[in-house]
Design an enzyme around this catalytic site. Structure first.
Site, PDB file in Angstrom:
ATOM      1  N   ASP A  21       0.816  -1.215   0.000  1.00 22.17           N
ATOM      2  CA  ASP A  21       0.000   0.000   0.000  1.00 22.17           C
ATOM      3  C   ASP A  21       0.850   1.266   0.000  1.00 22.17           C
ATOM      4  OD1 ASP A  21      -2.448   1.310  -0.043  1.00 22.17           O
ATOM      5  OD2 ASP A  21      -2.505   1.528   2.137  1.00 22.17           O
ATOM      6  N   HIS A  71       2.352   3.551  -9.099  1.00 21.16           N
ATOM      7  CA  HIS A  71       2.126   2.146  -9.473  1.00 21.16           C
ATOM      8  C   HIS A  71       3.284   1.640 -10.329  1.00 21.16           C
ATOM      9  CE1 HIS A  71      -1.719   2.422  -7.635  1.00 21.16           C
ATOM     10  NE2 HIS A  71      -2.292   3.146  -8.577  1.00 21.16           N
ATOM     11  N   LEU A  89      10.222 -20.741  -4.725  1.00 18.46           N
ATOM     12  CA  LEU A  89       9.186 -19.906  -4.104  1.00 18.46           C
ATOM     13  C   LEU A  89       7.845 -20.018  -4.838  1.00 18.46           C
ATOM     14  CD1 LEU A  89       8.385 -17.485  -2.161  1.00 18.46           C
ATOM     15  CD2 LEU A  89       9.032 -15.992  -4.063  1.00 18.46           C
TER      16      LEU A  89
HETATM   17  C1  IPE Z   1      -5.440  -2.651  -0.211  1.00 17.98           C
HETATM   18  O1  IPE Z   1      -5.075  -1.325  -0.393  1.00 17.98           O
HETATM   19  C2  IPE Z   1      -5.471  -3.354  -1.529  1.00 17.98           C
HETATM   20  C3  IPE Z   1      -4.180  -3.587  -2.181  1.00 17.98           C
HETATM   21  C4  IPE Z   1      -3.014  -3.308  -1.704  1.00 17.98           C
HETATM   22  C5  IPE Z   1      -4.258  -4.219  -3.466  1.00 17.98           C
HETATM   23  P1  IPE Z   1      -6.171  -0.172  -0.522  1.00 17.98           P
HETATM   24  O2  IPE Z   1      -5.454   1.091  -0.685  1.00 17.98           O
HETATM   25  O3  IPE Z   1      -7.147  -0.532  -1.588  1.00 17.98           O
HETATM   26  O4  IPE Z   1      -6.927  -0.296   0.882  1.00 17.98           O
HETATM   27  P2  IPE Z   1      -7.652   0.839   1.761  1.00 17.98           P
HETATM   28  O5  IPE Z   1      -8.544   1.590   0.839  1.00 17.98           O
HETATM   29  O6  IPE Z   1      -6.596   1.666   2.374  1.00 17.98           O
HETATM   30  O7  IPE Z   1      -8.380   0.030   2.796  1.00 17.98           O
HETATM   31  C1  IPE Z   2      -1.556   0.246  -3.415  1.00 15.30           C
HETATM   32  O1  IPE Z   2      -1.318   1.631  -3.412  1.00 15.30           O
HETATM   33  C2  IPE Z   2      -1.837  -0.290  -4.804  1.00 15.30           C
HETATM   34  C3  IPE Z   2      -3.226  -0.720  -5.028  1.00 15.30           C
HETATM   35  C4  IPE Z   2      -4.201  -0.699  -4.163  1.00 15.30           C
HETATM   36  C5  IPE Z   2      -3.537  -1.213  -6.357  1.00 15.30           C
HETATM   37  P1  IPE Z   2      -2.527   2.667  -3.453  1.00 15.30           P
HETATM   38  O2  IPE Z   2      -2.881   2.901  -4.868  1.00 15.30           O
HETATM   39  O3  IPE Z   2      -3.628   2.204  -2.587  1.00 15.30           O
HETATM   40  O4  IPE Z   2      -1.849   3.961  -2.840  1.00 15.30           O
HETATM   41  P2  IPE Z   2      -2.455   4.922  -1.720  1.00 15.30           P
HETATM   42  O5  IPE Z   2      -2.788   4.033  -0.543  1.00 15.30           O
HETATM   43  O6  IPE Z   2      -3.665   5.561  -2.289  1.00 15.30           O
HETATM   44  O7  IPE Z   2      -1.365   5.868  -1.397  1.00 15.30           O
HETATM   45 MG    MG Z   3      -4.045   2.432  -0.597  1.00 14.61          MG
END
Ligand code: IPE
Ligand code: IPE
Ligand code: MG
Length: 250
Positions: free
Chosen positions: A19, A36, A130
């Site tokens: 995240d 990303h 793995l």
């Molecule tokens: C969780 O992250 C999902 C992934 C890492 C794929 P999100 O950014 O979607 O989760 P929330 O919104 O903080 O709960």
């Molecule tokens: C995690 O990073 C990737 C996915 C959920 C696909 P985020 O895109 O949720 O990044 P933040 O949490 O908004 O910074």
């Molecule tokens: Mg996120």
């Protein structure tokens, strides 16, 4: 740091909520997609770190059921990135003896993604190192729902006797199937939540949260740091500390 890790006490299954990509990019005035794109290196790092020390299962939360609710251009960019990076990383996965698989509602992904994933899983099928599991279109509730529906249908058809259902039966219907439960769950980005990731499978995992680290900055040393913390913990599984010490002394 790697030298301090006790190889006889590794978490068998590590799961990661990757995240913070969006915030990482926005903090430098860039678009979320830039985050990303920069997440791929971190995926390579956590995978190679796991290969290096001999972790058996690594599950990465790459796209949740709820992530379908993001702006369409972000979803599209994530799907394109997925196809691109699977293609780019395949030779490295082969070199590292990594076996790729997926969990989640794969049928909900664009056809091109499904095809690339299927090919990559087939290509790496006989690798014995793995087990890398990508959670895509995944959520813990989705998993429990699909398992329950299939079990109910099979019970109705006379193929499953409700009286015979055990934890093992439920394991086998969940998307994770025969894979071991998660020993260690990591989350970058500073939030302390599960976000509908593996629910049943996390029942007794140790949790490790990175407070000041967004996913694109994750390097294998961060993995080693979490494993060291894991190795210092006493996993009691409901028993007393004395019972655990007695058993490990035997
Ligand atoms: C969780 O992250 C999902 C992934 C890492 C794929 P999100 O950014 O979607 O989760 P929330 O919104 O903080 O709960
Ligand atoms: C995690 O990073 C990737 C996915 C959920 C696909 P985020 O895109 O949720 O990044 P933040 O949490 O908004 O910074
Ligand atoms: Mg996120």
């Amino acid at each position: 740091m790697k030298e301090l890790i006790e190889l006889s006490n590794l978490p068998k299954h590590i799961a990661v909520i990757m995240d913070g990509n969006g915030r990482w990019a926005q903090n430098q005035g860039a678009a979320r997609i830039f985050g990303h794109r920069n997440a791929i290196k971190a995926v390579r790092e956590v995978t190679e770190g796991s290969v290096e020390i001999g972790v058996s299962y690594l599950t990465l939360y790459a796209f949740s059921t709820e992530n379908w609710g993001r702006p369409e251009y972000e979803v599209r960019a994530l799907m394109e990135l997925l196809v691109q990076s699977i293609g780019n990383e395949l030779p490295t996965m082969m070199k590292n003896n990594v076996k790729l698989s997926t969990i989640g509602d794969i049928a909900s992904l664009p056809a091109g993604c499904q095809k690339t994933l299927k090919q990559a899983c087939e290509t790496t099928e006989n690798n014995t190192g793995l087990n890398l599991i990508l959670a895509l279109g995944y959520s813990g509730k989705w998993d429990i729902l699909q398992a329950t529906k299939r079990m109910a249908q099979e019970a109705k058809d006379g193929l499953l006797n409700p009286a015979d259902i055990t934890e093992h039966t439920i394991n086998s219907y969940l998307a994770t199937e025969e894979r071991p439960p998660v020993d260690l769950m990591l989350r970058t980005g500073g939030d302390h939540r599960i976000s509908n990731f593996l629910l049943w499978q996390l029942a007794y995992s140790e949790l490790y949260f990175y407070e000041d680290l967004y996913w694109p900055d994750f390097r294998r040393e961060h993995l080693f740091e979490a494993i060291l913390s894991y190795q210092k913990r006493e996993r009691r599984f409901g028993k007393t500390g004395d019972q655990i010490k007695e058993n490990s002394a035997k």
